[in-house]
Design an enzyme around this catalytic site. Sequence first.
Site, PDB file in Angstrom:
ATOM      1  N   LYS A  19       6.544  -9.913   1.379  1.00 15.64           N
ATOM      2  CA  LYS A  19       6.533  -8.413   1.031  1.00 15.64           C
ATOM      3  C   LYS A  19       8.020  -8.339  -0.174  1.00 15.64           C
ATOM      4  O   LYS A  19       8.483  -9.290  -0.199  1.00 15.64           O
ATOM      5  CB  LYS A  19       6.646  -7.320   2.149  1.00 15.64           C
ATOM      6  CG  LYS A  19       5.397  -7.680   2.963  1.00 15.64           C
ATOM      7  CD  LYS A  19       3.985  -7.135   1.997  1.00 15.64           C
ATOM      8  CE  LYS A  19       2.891  -7.519   3.073  1.00 15.64           C
ATOM      9  NZ  LYS A  19       2.152  -6.654   4.163  1.00 15.64           N
TER      10      LYS A  19
HETATM   11  C1  LIG Z   1       1.610  -6.525   5.290  1.00 15.79           C
HETATM   12  C2  LIG Z   1       0.858  -5.337   5.330  1.00 15.79           C
HETATM   13  C3  LIG Z   1       0.768  -4.665   6.838  1.00 15.79           C
HETATM   14  C4  LIG Z   1       1.608  -5.248   7.869  1.00 15.79           C
HETATM   15  O1  LIG Z   1       2.820  -5.639   7.740  1.00 15.79           O
HETATM   16  P1  LIG Z   1       3.648  -6.351   8.857  1.00 15.79           P
HETATM   17  O2  LIG Z   1       5.023  -6.302   8.744  1.00 15.79           O
HETATM   18  O3  LIG Z   1       3.075  -7.862   8.900  1.00 15.79           O
HETATM   19  O4  LIG Z   1       3.187  -5.652  10.208  1.00 15.79           O
HETATM   20  C5  LIG Z   1       0.344  -3.291   7.003  1.00 15.79           C
HETATM   21  N1  LIG Z   1      -0.411  -2.830   5.878  1.00 15.79           N
HETATM   22  C6  LIG Z   1      -0.452  -3.642   4.677  1.00 15.79           C
HETATM   23  C7  LIG Z   1      -1.435  -2.723   3.613  1.00 15.79           C
HETATM   24  C8  LIG Z   1       0.157  -4.865   4.616  1.00 15.79           C
HETATM   25  O5  LIG Z   1      -0.316  -5.258   3.418  1.00 15.79           O
END
Ligand SMILES: *Cc1c(COP(=O)(O)O)cnc(C)c1O
Length: 399
Positions: A197
């Site tokens: 991310k």
């Molecule tokens: C990556 C993602 C999540 C989850 O994030 P985590 O920190 O791994 O729990 C939730 N929603 C979307 C749209 C994502 O791409």
Amino acid sequence: MRDKTPAAEGGAPVRASFLPFARPSIGETEIFEVVETLKSGWLTVGPRTREFERVLADYVGVDDAAAVNSCTGGLHLSMVVLGVERDDEVVIPALNFASAANHIVHLGARPVLVDVDPETLNVTAELVERAITPRTRLVVPVHFGGRPCPMKEIVSLAHERGVKVLGDAAHAIGADCSGQKVGSMADATAFSFYVTKGITTGEGGMVTATEPGLVDKVRTLALHGMSRDAWKRYADRGPWYYEIREAGYKYNMNDIQAALGLTQMLRADEFREAREAIAHAYDVGFFDVDEVTVPAPFRQGKHAWHLYPIQIDFDALRISRDQFINHLLDEGIGVSVHFIPLHYHPFYRDRLGHTRGDFPSSEHYFARAISLPIYPSMTETDIEDVVEAVRKLIAYYKR
Ligand SMILES: *Cc1c(COP(=O)(O)O)cnc(C)c1O
């Protein structure tokens, strides 16, 4: 001129060394700060976590933020605090990751899927409105790929109907719409610091809110429902004392993650700008390729560019999307697909009783989509290689 024959057909691949789909930008500062934290002896939630919360709240333009161990955990706790209960309905896009949907199910509530706008791949107030019933408690829009949803319209529509809004901003750190940062518009917003991310803490997340008191409640619920955080306990009545105010969870961030997060925050804008520059280079690289549809431009503010999904007209080619992806891998280019629509997964198909055709825009997108690599450490050559590989395969397999 490089080989026009795809590697899958015996030609030379565009790249000798594989370009990964995603890669975090971890510098010497990150490594130094993590090591300093290890040496400090304080590894769990503590001063660095609090500092990270303050820095992120400032960045987003809200009073406070609660650090958690994932965006998924943040979405779950926000739903609890926003009052999602058994038999409630929660509106979410069909083009989605499973995080919100899974926790809606765990709360005994029902995920109500809606289609997305075919251009932006986001939900709109209009699409949400059609799904609202007297049982609707919450809507959870996803800022898909880092493009802000029309939150002003969604929030005002929802509030008119007595419905709360929780933003899934897993892709959208640093994004804004008309100068308002994502995280400062919805009742609550959850960010992700998963390794792919915008910024990363390895695993981690953060909740911001406009709903008064929500952040404090999330912070308490993230640590067993205890009235005090561990580090404050030591400074206060004594190391042994705490009170359980409600049945909480164990979703806290720790100071090792926060040390990483604090250093990543110093570069959040730089990272976003680097991603934006790559998106622009791709736009130019595919400008004259009729078979490729690039992401729609976003002119109302800042796009976080977590993803750069292209859509390819496979009716014009002799190979399928899945074959195309395998061929790109053979050319040395890492790619992915975001997302398999929720109702294509066996659990949600069966639980919600959906069939193919129920969400045409999400399905049409999914059938044609390929997410290309987009991350700050990509070089100009990397970007050129991606463009060349896509163009090479399209030219070769054109009908
Ligand atoms: C990556 C993602 C999540 C989850 O994030 P985590 O920190 O791994 O729990 C939730 N929603 C979307 C749209 C994502 O791409």
